[in-house]
Design an enzyme around this catalytic site. Structure first.
Site, PDB file in Angstrom:
ATOM      1  N   GLU A   1       0.818  -1.214   0.000  1.00  0.00           N
ATOM      2  CA  GLU A   1       0.000   0.000   0.000  1.00  0.00           C
ATOM      3  C   GLU A   1       0.849   1.260   0.000  1.00  0.00           C
ATOM      4  O   GLU A   1       0.527   2.239  -0.696  1.00  0.00           O
ATOM      5  CB  GLU A   1      -0.949   0.009   1.206  1.00  0.00           C
ATOM      6  CG  GLU A   1      -2.179  -0.874   1.049  1.00  0.00           C
ATOM      7  CD  GLU A   1      -1.921  -2.354   1.311  1.00  0.00           C
ATOM      8  OE1 GLU A   1      -0.817  -2.699   1.793  1.00  0.00           O
ATOM      9  OE2 GLU A   1      -2.818  -3.173   1.047  1.00  0.00           O
TER      10      GLU A   1
ATOM     11  N   PHE B   1      -9.215  -1.242   1.297  1.00  0.00           N
ATOM     12  CA  PHE B   1     -10.008  -0.733   2.408  1.00  0.00           C
ATOM     13  C   PHE B   1      -9.402   0.600   2.844  1.00  0.00           C
ATOM     14  O   PHE B   1      -8.181   0.747   2.862  1.00  0.00           O
ATOM     15  CB  PHE B   1      -9.988  -1.721   3.583  1.00  0.00           C
ATOM     16  CG  PHE B   1     -10.606  -3.059   3.250  1.00  0.00           C
ATOM     17  CD1 PHE B   1     -11.942  -3.321   3.548  1.00  0.00           C
ATOM     18  CD2 PHE B   1      -9.867  -4.055   2.625  1.00  0.00           C
ATOM     19  CE1 PHE B   1     -12.519  -4.539   3.231  1.00  0.00           C
ATOM     20  CE2 PHE B   1     -10.443  -5.281   2.297  1.00  0.00           C
ATOM     21  CZ  PHE B   1     -11.777  -5.526   2.597  1.00  0.00           C
ATOM     22  N   ALA B   2     -10.263   1.533   3.228  1.00  0.00           N
ATOM     23  CA  ALA B   2      -9.768   2.855   3.645  1.00  0.00           C
ATOM     24  C   ALA B   2      -8.854   2.746   4.857  1.00  0.00           C
ATOM     25  O   ALA B   2      -7.974   3.583   5.069  1.00  0.00           O
ATOM     26  CB  ALA B   2     -10.931   3.781   3.963  1.00  0.00           C
ATOM     27  N   ASP B   3      -9.055   1.690   5.649  1.00  0.00           N
ATOM     28  CA  ASP B   3      -8.193   1.455   6.806  1.00  0.00           C
ATOM     29  C   ASP B   3      -6.723   1.476   6.414  1.00  0.00           C
ATOM     30  O   ASP B   3      -5.864   1.856   7.208  1.00  0.00           O
ATOM     31  CB  ASP B   3      -8.510   0.089   7.417  1.00  0.00           C
ATOM     32  CG  ASP B   3      -9.986  -0.064   7.713  1.00  0.00           C
ATOM     33  OD1 ASP B   3     -10.357   0.044   8.884  1.00  0.00           O
ATOM     34  OD2 ASP B   3     -10.777  -0.275   6.766  1.00  0.00           O
ATOM     35  N   PHE B   4      -6.440   1.030   5.184  1.00  0.00           N
ATOM     36  CA  PHE B   4      -5.044   0.949   4.770  1.00  0.00           C
ATOM     37  C   PHE B   4      -4.441   2.327   4.522  1.00  0.00           C
ATOM     38  O   PHE B   4      -3.248   2.438   4.271  1.00  0.00           O
ATOM     39  CB  PHE B   4      -4.900   0.062   3.529  1.00  0.00           C
ATOM     40  CG  PHE B   4      -5.431  -1.337   3.703  1.00  0.00           C
ATOM     41  CD1 PHE B   4      -5.619  -1.892   4.966  1.00  0.00           C
ATOM     42  CD2 PHE B   4      -5.747  -2.116   2.598  1.00  0.00           C
ATOM     43  CE1 PHE B   4      -6.121  -3.180   5.122  1.00  0.00           C
ATOM     44  CE2 PHE B   4      -6.244  -3.402   2.734  1.00  0.00           C
ATOM     45  CZ  PHE B   4      -6.438  -3.938   4.006  1.00  0.00           C
TER      46      PHE B   4
ATOM     47  N   HIS C   1     -10.927  -3.479   8.989  1.00  0.00           N
ATOM     48  CA  HIS C   1     -11.368  -3.347   7.596  1.00  0.00           C
ATOM     49  C   HIS C   1     -12.736  -2.657   7.500  1.00  0.00           C
ATOM     50  O   HIS C   1     -13.411  -2.772   6.481  1.00  0.00           O
ATOM     51  CB  HIS C   1     -11.528  -4.722   6.934  1.00  0.00           C
ATOM     52  CG  HIS C   1     -10.252  -5.446   6.659  1.00  0.00           C
ATOM     53  ND1 HIS C   1      -9.345  -5.774   7.623  1.00  0.00           N
ATOM     54  CD2 HIS C   1      -9.726  -5.924   5.506  1.00  0.00           C
ATOM     55  CE1 HIS C   1      -8.331  -6.434   7.083  1.00  0.00           C
ATOM     56  NE2 HIS C   1      -8.541  -6.533   5.804  1.00  0.00           N
TER      57      HIS C   1
HETATM   58  C1  LIG Z   1      -2.242  -4.707   4.301  1.00  0.00           C
HETATM   59  C2  LIG Z   1      -3.316  -5.491   3.636  1.00  0.00           C
HETATM   60  N1  LIG Z   1      -3.515  -5.357   2.309  1.00  0.00           N
HETATM   61  C3  LIG Z   1      -4.469  -6.053   1.680  1.00  0.00           C
HETATM   62  C4  LIG Z   1      -5.276  -6.907   2.379  1.00  0.00           C
HETATM   63  C5  LIG Z   1      -6.396  -7.671   1.673  1.00  0.00           C
HETATM   64  N2  LIG Z   1      -6.045  -9.089   1.571  1.00  0.00           N
HETATM   65  C6  LIG Z   1      -6.576 -10.004   2.398  1.00  0.00           C
HETATM   66  S1  LIG Z   1      -5.986 -11.541   2.133  1.00  0.00           S
HETATM   67  C7  LIG Z   1      -5.004 -11.007   0.877  1.00  0.00           C
HETATM   68  C8  LIG Z   1      -4.085 -11.965   0.150  1.00  0.00           C
HETATM   69  C9  LIG Z   1      -2.991 -12.459   1.013  1.00  0.00           C
HETATM   70  O1  LIG Z   1      -2.106 -13.249   0.276  1.00  0.00           O
HETATM   71  P1  LIG Z   1      -1.072 -14.185   1.009  1.00  0.00           P
HETATM   72  O2  LIG Z   1      -0.271 -13.413   1.982  1.00  0.00           O
HETATM   73  O3  LIG Z   1      -0.319 -14.912  -0.051  1.00  0.00           O
HETATM   74  O4  LIG Z   1      -1.964 -15.182   1.859  1.00  0.00           O
HETATM   75  P2  LIG Z   1      -3.049 -16.209   1.331  1.00  0.00           P
HETATM   76  O5  LIG Z   1      -4.320 -15.467   1.136  1.00  0.00           O
HETATM   77  O6  LIG Z   1      -2.530 -16.783   0.060  1.00  0.00           O
HETATM   78  O7  LIG Z   1      -3.171 -17.218   2.404  1.00  0.00           O
HETATM   79  C10 LIG Z   1      -5.168  -9.653   0.664  1.00  0.00           C
HETATM   80  C11 LIG Z   1      -4.470  -8.866  -0.380  1.00  0.00           C
HETATM   81  C12 LIG Z   1      -5.075  -7.001   3.779  1.00  0.00           C
HETATM   82  N3  LIG Z   1      -5.848  -7.760   4.560  1.00  0.00           N
HETATM   83  N4  LIG Z   1      -4.082  -6.304   4.358  1.00  0.00           N
END
Ligand SMILES: Cc1ncc(C[n+]2csc(CCOP(=O)(O)OP(=O)(O)O)c2C)c(N)n1
Ligand SMILES: Cc1ncc(C[n+]2csc(CCOP(=O)(O)OP(=O)(O)O)c2C)c(N)n1
Ligand SMILES: [Mg+2]
Ligand SMILES: [Mg+2]
Lengths: 333, 314, 333, 314
Positions: free
Chosen positions: A67, A90-93, A136
């Site tokens: 992000e 999400f705006a939280d980010f 979130h």
């Molecule tokens: C900082 C942040 N950015 C984006 C997200 C949204 N998000 C939730 S799960 C995910 C994918 C995560 O990928 P990975 O670390 O490979 O884990 P996996 O889902 O494959 O178990 C994303 C982008 C989040 N929760 N936190």
């Protein structure tokens, strides 16, 4: 011609309206491009479906979970002739990219003596979405009200979702665009004309009225309008102001309404304490002190993290009933 | 470890994984039939990684998991009742039903330290727990679990650099399932593995087959031992497969054809190390336990709404 | 015995008072330790000099330029039995560690059902310091007013700087401690008693008065007190409330004073719009509407980035003259 | 490059460095005698790194510098008047006197893109400029300058990972002076160099003697060429020496005895490549120019206070 009187409209969702805005602006201006996690599949909320097919992976760029990078890179691209649009999940980010948003995008122009323009748009969905949890479900739109240099937008319906996003992309300044997740699947008529913008900084009178000025924005506007129907039967006639933009704030629209009604309440999805409602209430009493018949009232989310449980989540935000009850009190005060 | 201890370990791991799998299967049905209290990120196919890694930890070691599936809390000793209670938002959950949906299971007495759902936010929290152990003079270890996608966060770098310089008792454990929502690892990573980045931090990095619970146990066991001995952090990368969608209900139009190519069901892999009849009994018991726990959870009350304003402050 | 009536005092600087609080608390409680850039040399503002000699490098830990790490690690250490104190160089960096502060420290306890305590203190100096520039002169203390789960403190003098920091360290909750950089070298009497705390959540009446309630905190308190001297000659008798703590806010002290005077103004170093003053003004008009003789007035920094030029910097913040002039207007209104 | 071009380059570099040094010396006196409008982070001793690196860039390449000394803007073509104007907060500064103290010199026409004073915030801004060049189809390159201390920021990692995966025309340029305020590099780094971390991102990393402007020019030149050819980012680490304190006035009680051990004055190093009489003349002219520019700046007006509210928005 305004959005309200547009000739040709199409009924689409709030989410799809954002996608339509992106597609039209990318068609119109080759410097517009999109970055974010999974934007090539349409983004977390799906509004951008079809973009990658039309514009390709260079202009619809999947990023990693980075992000801070996305927003910082948008600043760099914006100051060198591009019009980046960043989709944060999400705006939280915005708290992960806080330095990039508030210290860089918001200040780069000013601190370098006005030598740069930074036409970047950051899309950051706010509010709950059926159990996304405390990290979130945040509403972060009060931040650009306090930290200078960023415009801020919260659309309350599909037509505004499109028209405001288009205006944001064309604006020479960084704009934080906060769609309300609760509205994602809400449908409504949206003007088809690709040249129709909703101007930044102009509030809309969503419902004219005489008893109380209700200042609201985003997903609370439909709730307030629903409350207004109930209250109309009791001769409480709400004037509903949909702010559309928080920065710049349409002070004139707010103050003119309150001067007329003498009563005001603010309803938002953000936590109540020190939220946008605090600034608006302070402003109203500063400028309409002698016109006010009762204190300015505020409704907002609980001052607590939003539980991930959907059962509890629902109870954290102002409901139609909350609006009705507060309006009744205020009408009597 | 003696041969019989090893056999016992296999049974323990198989039991954990059987329960985790039974929970996955039951939840999929529950979500289809009843809707759901929130977001669920299925962990089917990744059970061996969490089970093997967790088994290498002591109860008083600190676990910071990333929320895919429910193997982590199960493996670290949490019962089905609090796990499912949270998932359904009931007061029997480990958080009293507050942390449902995106689960925030926690039990400090079991070293289950909770989840940070902004991904990549637990690297430094885990390092802080490791620092705490070091300052208090205990030999506890902290494990930070993360996905391949989450390895891109800047927090990965800040923490590993600082933890290595300070020789903190920290284990970085990556579940590399090759994907982050719809984004393939190879599209966002210039290196073939994450483990090879460990050298940049002066720490050992190792890739292990995450379908094989015992292999994971061994690799994490070495890293834990190193950490406990005061030699600092390590990075273990378990290669796993996300069998289902990113979330339950994900249509996965993005899903590449070859995505399950290297998948082996971790329960099948481990089964060969366990007596067949025992394995069957474990699987059956797991299904029964989960079914019963799910029924109990459905009958349990939602928390009183007053919990919303509780525990904002101590 | 309160700080005000403490028997034995020593005249030291605001900055040194923070160092004294740290030393006393580290002496008293072996779980207290300090992390930050260059803390072993006493920190950027020097208040921590001598700590490393007494407590060693394990408890006075130099970190790299890793703000997110420091705060995140503090969360992890706090939930496992330690009492970390993090020294960030500038409060502006709270935006680098925004996720860690507001999404983790502030929420971990609540979102995990109350199973953890997080007794961490984050020291984040606010305001200008003679040309530190737009990214190092910020006042960030409105953030914890809006985002739940964090206490927030802004001391206005050396005695409070010590007593509030000690209370922050002993509190079971995460506390954001915002010293005002403009006060760093201001000296004043500080109680020597190591058991004397200034309790969180209690405002001080810095000057009793009858004409206008001036609600302030941090470096603006001495300016308001100076303005009060000038105004006293004109029979404008300011009651000056030093909030000391923004979360929890001492609503009773504020409201009681305004009920008495009927006039209120808020003065702070943070930008005016949507700052702490917005919440306080909104609160006052909600609860003292019928007691108010004039609208609640606000003074704050300009709504613009603070230029690095010291010449321009001075003009960005409320001056004694600004306070005097606004108070005159308000007294007449 | 021909021998005579090389000789010309040496003169250019020597001229830049002579002016930078003259400015350092004049400022030290000015600050002592007159106080100062803000914070000054002296760059004495590090002139060769900035001069050499900057000379390897075209005017339309994007420079994002970290604010120690004033060699960067000088080397990229900014005059002494706007540089000193900003330092003294006068309207003749490049920012109209707004960005004095911690300087925010900028001139987009010269590719001088300004500074982010939260350290580590320009990695991704520079990468964004590089991405912009790529998308617009130009062959411009962006350079991100940073210190050893600043290499610890998470932004270092996020950006290099993403920039490498995207093959952006980006050069990471590190001025490793072995210290960050009072904190020694070896106390916070588990690796001997920063360049060796480049492998974790699949990009080339190289250490170069930062006291030698021509060596820096060559190393950065290769990285720029690579970037321009579409082959992606590189990391160049210049070993330099911070001769003075962290800020002007820093008492440096922390300063270790051996701190200047490997220092060679970059002006002496380069002087051997330049005709002696020419060098003397350059040094003298530089002193005169700086003295005149400083006098002019002192006589120049402060900006009108209305600039405070100007340019918040376009
Ligand atoms: C900082 C942040 N950015 C984006 C997200 C949204 N998000 C939730 S799960 C995910 C994918 C995560 O990928 P990975 O670390 O490979 O884990 P996996 O889902 O494959 O178990 C994303 C982008 C989040 N929760 N936190
Ligand atoms: C994010 C951030 N943290 C801390 C600081 C305070 N600070 C200013 S300069 C500096 C040291 C930088 O060290 P390095 O990157 O090695 O550069 P050098 O000063 O040696 O040129 C620090 C910590 C800052 N400006 N930004
Ligand atoms: Mg993954
Ligand atoms: Mg350095």
């Amino acid at each position: 011609m305004s959005v309200e009187t547009a000739a040709e409209t199409k009924v689409i969702s709030y989410d799809a309206a954002q996608g339509a805005a992106l597609a039209e602006e990318m068609r119109r201006d080759p410097t517009v491009f999109l970055m974010g996690q999974d934007v090539a599949m349409g983004g977390f909320f799906g509004g951008g479906r079809g973009l990658v097919e039309e514009f390709g992976l260079e202009r619809v760029r999947n990023t990693g979970i980075t992000e801070a990078f996305m927003v910082g890179a948008a600043a760099g691209a914006a100051m060198t002739g591009m019009r980046p649009v960043v989709q944060l999940g999400f705006a939280d980010f915005s708290l992960i990219a806080g330095d990039e948003i508030f210290q860089k995008l918001g200040k780069w122009r000013h601190m370098h003596g006005g030598q740069f323009e930074l036409p970047a748009t950051i899309i950051m969905p706010i509010g709950p979405s059926g159990g996304a949890g405390p990290e979130h479900s945040g509403s972060m739109e009060m931040l650009p009200m306090h930290f200078p240099g960023l415009k801020a937008v919260v659309p309350s319906n599909p037509a505004d979702a499109k028209g405001l996003l288009k205006a944001a992309i064309r604006d020479p300044n960084p704009v934080l665009y906060y769609p309300s997740k609760q509205l994602n699947f809400k449908r409504g008529p949206v003007p088809a004309d690709p040249d129709l913008l909703v101007p930044l900084g102009k509030a809309a009178i969503a419902r004219p009225g005489t008893t109380i000025s209700v200042i609201s924005y985003g997903c609370m506007v439909p709730r307030v309008l629903e409350a207004a129907e109930t209250l109309a039967a009791e001769s409480i006639d709400l004037e509903v102001i949909d702010l559309r933009t928080l920065v710049p704030l349409d002070r004139e629209a707010i103050l003119a309404s309150v001067r007329k009604t003498g009563r005001a309440m603010i309803v938002h999805e953000a936590p109540r304490t020190a939220g946008p409602g605090a600034e608006i209430a302070a402003l109203i009493q500063e400028h309409c002190f002698y016109a006010l018949e009762a204190p300015v009232a505020r409704l907002g989310a609980v001052d607590a993290p939003i539980p991930a449980s959907r059962f509890l989540e629902d109870l954290c935000f102002p409901s139609v009933t909350d609006v009705v009850e507060l309006a009744r009190q205020l009408a009597r005060a | 470890m003696t041969t019989s201890e090893r056999a016992e370990l296999a049974v323990t791991l198989f039991t954990t994984m059987a329960r985790a799998r039974a929970l996955e299967d039951a939840l999929a049905v529950h979500i289809r039939d009843h809707g759901f209290a929130g977001y669920w990120h299925p962990g089917k196919g990744q059970e061996a990684a969490a089970a093997g890694a967790s088994a290498a930890l002591r109860t008083d070691d600190y676990l910071f998991y990333q929320g895919r599936g429910a193997t982590w809390p199960l493996a670290k000793g949490m019962g089905l009742a609090p796990i499912i209670g949270d998932l359904l938002g009931r007061s029997t959950g480990s958080t009293g039903g507050k942390g449902a949906g995106v689960p925030h299971w926690a039990d400090p007495a079991l070293g289950i330290m909770g989840e940070g759902a902004s991904l990549g936010s637990v690297y430094h929290i885990a390092a802080g727990a490791a620092l705490s152990a070091k300052l208090r003079g205990t030999d506890q270890v902290a494990l930070a679990d993360f996905g391949d996608g989450t390895s891109a966060r800047g927090t990965f770098h800040e923490t590993l650099l600082q933890a290595s310089a300070w020789r903190l008792p920290l284990v970085y454990f990556c579940e590399n399932n090759g994907i982050s929502v719809s984004t393939r690892f190879e599209d966002v990573s210039p290196t073939k593995t994450i483990a090879e980045r460990a050298a940049a931090y002066g720490v050992p990095g190792e890739v292990v087959d995450g379908h094989d619970a015992l292999a994971v146990y061994d690799a994490v066991g070495n890293a834990v031992e190193r950490a406990r001995a005061g030699q600092g952090p390590s990075l273990i990368e378990a290669t796993v497969t996300r069998v289902g969608g990113h979330w339950e209900g994900d249509a996965q139009q993005y899903r590449p054809a070859d995505f399950l190519a290297s998948y082996r069901d971790p329960l099948d892999v481990l089964r060969s190390r366990v007596d067949g009849a025992v394995a069957d009994r474990i699987l059956e018991e797991a299904r029964d336990e989960v079914a019963a726990a799910l029924r109990d959870a459905e009958a349990a009350p939602y928390p009183d709404p007053s919990v919303i304003l509780k525990d904002v402050f101590a």
